[in-house]
Design an enzyme around this catalytic site. Structure first.
Site, PDB file in Angstrom:
ATOM      1  CG  ASN A   9      -1.676   1.150   1.392  1.00 42.33           C
ATOM      2  OD1 ASN A   9      -1.685   1.862   0.375  1.00 42.33           O
ATOM      3  ND2 ASN A   9      -2.373   1.441   2.498  1.00 42.33           N
ATOM      4  CD1 TRP A  10       3.508   0.925  -2.810  1.00 40.97           C
ATOM      5  CD2 TRP A  10       3.563   1.921  -4.658  1.00 40.97           C
ATOM      6  NE1 TRP A  10       4.361   0.116  -3.653  1.00 40.97           N
ATOM      7  CE2 TRP A  10       4.011   0.425  -4.853  1.00 40.97           C
ATOM      8  CE3 TRP A  10       3.077   2.580  -5.937  1.00 40.97           C
ATOM      9  CZ2 TRP A  10       4.626  -0.087  -6.132  1.00 40.97           C
ATOM     10  CZ3 TRP A  10       3.524   1.948  -7.179  1.00 40.97           C
ATOM     11  CH2 TRP A  10       4.272   0.986  -7.201  1.00 40.97           C
ATOM     12  CE  LYS A  11      -0.222   3.391   4.804  1.00 37.27           C
ATOM     13  NZ  LYS A  11      -0.243   3.456   6.336  1.00 37.27           N
ATOM     14  CG  HIS A  95      -6.018   2.119   4.730  1.00 38.03           C
ATOM     15  ND1 HIS A  95      -5.321   2.935   5.677  1.00 38.03           N
ATOM     16  CD2 HIS A  95      -5.001   1.141   4.727  1.00 38.03           C
ATOM     17  CE1 HIS A  95      -4.243   2.685   6.254  1.00 38.03           C
ATOM     18  NE2 HIS A  95      -4.102   1.499   5.702  1.00 38.03           N
ATOM     19  CD  GLU A  97      -3.048   5.639   6.653  1.00 46.57           C
ATOM     20  OE1 GLU A  97      -2.959   5.841   5.382  1.00 46.57           O
ATOM     21  OE2 GLU A  97      -2.150   4.965   7.313  1.00 46.57           O
ATOM     22  CD  GLU A 167      -3.470  -2.466   7.278  1.00 47.12           C
ATOM     23  OE1 GLU A 167      -2.610  -2.411   6.695  1.00 47.12           O
ATOM     24  OE2 GLU A 167      -4.264  -1.293   6.934  1.00 47.12           O
ATOM     25  N   GLY A 173       2.237   2.612  10.696  1.00 44.03           N
ATOM     26  CA  GLY A 173       3.229   3.555  10.666  1.00 44.03           C
ATOM     27  C   GLY A 173       3.685   3.912  11.683  1.00 44.03           C
ATOM     28  CB  SER A 212       5.179  -1.569  11.948  1.00 44.58           C
ATOM     29  OG  SER A 212       4.570  -0.034  12.169  1.00 44.58           O
ATOM     30  N   GLY A 233       2.880  -1.068   4.370  1.00 43.49           N
ATOM     31  CA  GLY A 233       2.747   0.351   3.946  1.00 43.49           C
ATOM     32  C   GLY A 233       4.200   0.809   3.614  1.00 43.49           C
ATOM     33  N   GLY A 234       4.999   1.316   4.579  1.00 49.61           N
ATOM     34  CA  GLY A 234       6.141   1.864   4.598  1.00 49.61           C
ATOM     35  C   GLY A 234       7.278   1.127   3.809  1.00 49.61           C
TER      36      GLY A 234
END
Ligand code: PGA
Length: 250
Positions: A9-11, A95, A97, A167, A173, A212, A233-234
């Site tokens: 997930n590149w956001k 998600h 967010e 999640e 994150g 994470s 993600g990251g």
């Protein structure tokens, strides 16, 4: 046997240049982790680039959101049919967010899930509790409520080829990962909700962990019986790290 899915997930990250490099790195290493299914979720505007670079690679793609509407006067929204023009196999819905920053409710998430399925795009339903909710001991109640909204609208059959991503919001994150056992406990709980309705479907539903996740903790998480992959993600913004996570699931 459920084939593991490792999804990036590149956001809202990257540029045409950095994404070209990232895709090249993923393409180069994808064959080595062929036992695991790979997918990436770029920002909408890079879909054309992603399709072009991955069309002959063993990597699927999708977007981080879609509209619950079919078409019309919805400024700023993107319809599922538009995702099909770019051959998206998957789409993230709900998600955390989107839920916390953009006010997406359980009901809206369920309608997005339905909109995707109607077009043959596999939804990845994201669920999870906040730190407050975990500390209050209501993790299971929260996850069950989020899941129920979709089950009520779409029924258990919808989960045969849908994906769930658990999640915990407090792990996203933050560098703070759920322990493999903490994640497994919630995954078992989620699967039990599905088993109660249809054991055959429940046996097929892939439940990913997200929060994470990185190469250093992926092996332990992915070895748990009900963890069928990861939503990263990251760490998915680095091709080597992303592929190392997938390798841990081989
Ligand atoms: P993270 O994000 O890996 O950066 O914690 C996961 C996600 O939000 O999907």
């Amino acid at each position: 046997m459920r084939r593991k899915l490792v999804a990036g997930n590149w956001k809202m990250n990257g540029s045409a240049d950095s994404i070209r490099k990232l895709l090249q790195g993923i393409r180069e290493g994808a064959a080595e982790v062929a036992a695991v299914e790979l997918a990436v979720f770029p920002p909408f505007v890079y879909l054309g680039l992603v399709e072009q670079q991955l069309s002959d690679a063993p990597v699927a793609w999708g977007t981080q959101n879609l509209s619950e509407q079919v078409s019309g006067a919805y400024t700023g929204e993107v319809a599922g049919s538009m995702l099909l023009d770019f051959h998206c196999a998957y789409v993230l819905v709900g998600h955390s967010e989107r839920r916390t920053l953009y006010g997406e409710t359980d009901d809206l998430v369920a309608r997005k899930f339905a909109a995707a399925r109607k077009l043959g795009i596999k939804p990845v339903l994201c669920l999870g509790e906040t730190l407050d909710e975990r500390e209050q001991g209501v993790t299971e109640a929260v996850v069950a409520r989020q899941l129920k909204a979709v089950l009520d609208l779409e029924g258990i059959g919808a989960f045969a080829d849908a994906v769930i991503a658990y999640e915990p919001v407090w792990a996203i994150g933050t560098g703070r990962t759920a322990t493999a056992q903490q994640a497994q406990d919630v995954h078992t709980f989620i699967r039990a909700q599905l088993v109660a309705l249809d054991p055959a479907v429940a046996a097929k539903t892939r439940i990913l962990y997200g929060g994470s996740m990185k190469a250093a903790n992926a092996g332990e998480l992915l070895s748990m019986a009900d963890i069928d992959g990861g939503l990263i993600g990251g760490a998915s913004l680095d091709a080597k790290e992303f592929l190392a996570i997938a390798k841990a699931g081989v």
